[in-house]
Design an enzyme around this catalytic site. Structure first.
Site: not given
Length: 399
Positions: A154, A180, A255, A264-265, A362
């Site tokens: 999830a 994560f 919520y 956060e976003r 490169g």
């Protein structure tokens, strides 16, 4: 990166095509500029000389967050009585964007998780007793924060988490696994989401301190990018915590998570825009110096037009980002706007970095170059904090 006049030749005029400053917006104040200058000086003095070594060791030293705390750069949104700055969403965005002028994404995300992704859970939902116990230390950088929501099965689907918490007298008992988790290895305080009822959204948030019996770091995770950001799997095996460590109301954590996602976003969008700005600057400098086919690469029409378009997109995204933060200060519902912003900037930063790396040839594939590091670090910005596809669904269902 303004268009060069016909008489302007980059190969002979060093000032030709220099980008105009992009550190201003219609929402700016003198205080915003002072903060940008303060962060820029801090980065130059404390971060850039050492950040390559942090990439090698896999984490940012704790002392760095303490120095940021001492400089007043942590917890700008938090209440002044807890050492915060009492700042609004625009000032907080200025900080996130200024911090993102570093080319070391692992350092940036270490700080932004502490200030914009984990810490706000305590700021918004914490009781007076919880804030009095922890928030001053968070603001001072003495206690590092992490937020533990994502699980092996999830991620963006918060309602799908399986970690659970059950009440036993004056304690809660947590069981489950998180995955994560940024700052997962070195954090002191973890704000953990767990199911507390049978309903799909019956989720609660809890404060778990490092060292609590039954709580452990399962493993540190090796990543493609963000190398100086420690990322971990966390294991909760019959972890008993006091009832007073419930953060906010029981069953209302879903919520709370959704509310904090907007902060956060916006921070992740600032990180993406900062990466775009730095990559374009580095690439403009490079193509004006790199000689090929009898002149600098800048003389190739395809290259200068591509960079011009990417700069235009970056400036447009930045303006939208500031508009979103302004709407927060006006009390508007910004879920659709911020979902658009997260999807847009997550994709844009990868578009910009792919072209900028390509134009470095490169050298763009060599670990010593900043553009290669930015390219690696950019990839996760279309995944973490809400994958692009999830963000677009959030947008679509609000039409």
């Amino acid at each position: 990166m303004p268009a060069s006049p016909a008489s302007c030749t980059p190969s002979t005029d060093p000032s030709c095509g220099n980008p105009e400053p992009v550190n201003t917006s219609i929402y700016d104040t003198p205080e915003h500029e002072l903060l940008r200058d303060q962060v820029a000086r801090f980065l130059a003095r404390e971060v850039e000389p050492h950040a390559a070594a942090w990439e090698e060791q896999g984490f940012v030293p704790r002392e760095m967050l303490r120095r940021m705390g001492a400089a007043g750069l942590l917890g700008l949104m938090f209440e002044p009585e807890y050492g915060g700055g009492g700042a609004d969403a625009l000032m907080n965005l200025v900080f996130a964007e200024a911090l993102s002028q570093s080319t070391f994404g692992g350092f940036i995300i270490t700080v932004l998780v502490h200030t914009d992704m984990a810490g706000p859970h305590l700021h918004h939902a914490g009781s007076a007793a919880q804030k009095d116990r922890y928030l001053r230390q968070v603001t001072a950088g003495e206690k590092i924060c992490a937020v533990a929501i994502t699980e092996p099965g999830a991620g963006s689907d918060v309602a799908g988490i399986r970690t659970n918490a059950k009440r036993h007298g004056d304690h809660w008992v947590l069981n489950g696994t998180k995955m994560f988790i940024t700052n997962g290895v070195h954090a002191d305080l973890y704000f953990v989401a767990a199911k507390t009822g049978p309903g799909k959204r019956e989720v609660s948030m809890f404060i778990v301190e490092k060292g609590t019996p039954g709580f452990s770091v399962g493993r540190a995770l090796k990543k493609t990018g963000w190398l100086s950001s420690d990322t971990a799997e966390l294991v909760f095996d019959n972890v008993r915590i006091p009832a007073g460590h419930l953060l906010g109301e029981e069953g209302k954590g879903f919520y709370s998570v959704m509310k904090n996602f907007q902060t956060e976003r916006i921070a992740l969008a600032a990180m993406a825009v900062g990466h775009c700005q730095q990559a374009l600057k580095l690439t403009l400098d490079y193509v004006r110096q790199r000689q090929a086919f009898g002149g600098p690469l800048w003389d190739q029409q395809a290259i200068r037009q591509r960079l011009s378009m990417l700069d235009a997109k970056t400036r447009a995204a930045r303006t939208f980002m500031y508009h979103c933060a302004w709407r927060v200060t006006q009390g508007h519902d910004i879920v659709q706007d911020v979902s658009m912003l997260k999807a847009l900037t997550g994709e844009l930063v990868n578009e910009v970095l792919q072209s900028c790396q390509q134009f470095h040839g490169g050298m763009g594939y060599i670990r010593e170059t900043a553009v290669e590091r930015l390219w690696r670090d950019a990839r996760v910005l279309a995944i973490g904090g809400g994958a692009t596809e999830v963000m677009l669904e959030e947008v679509a269902k609000r039409y």
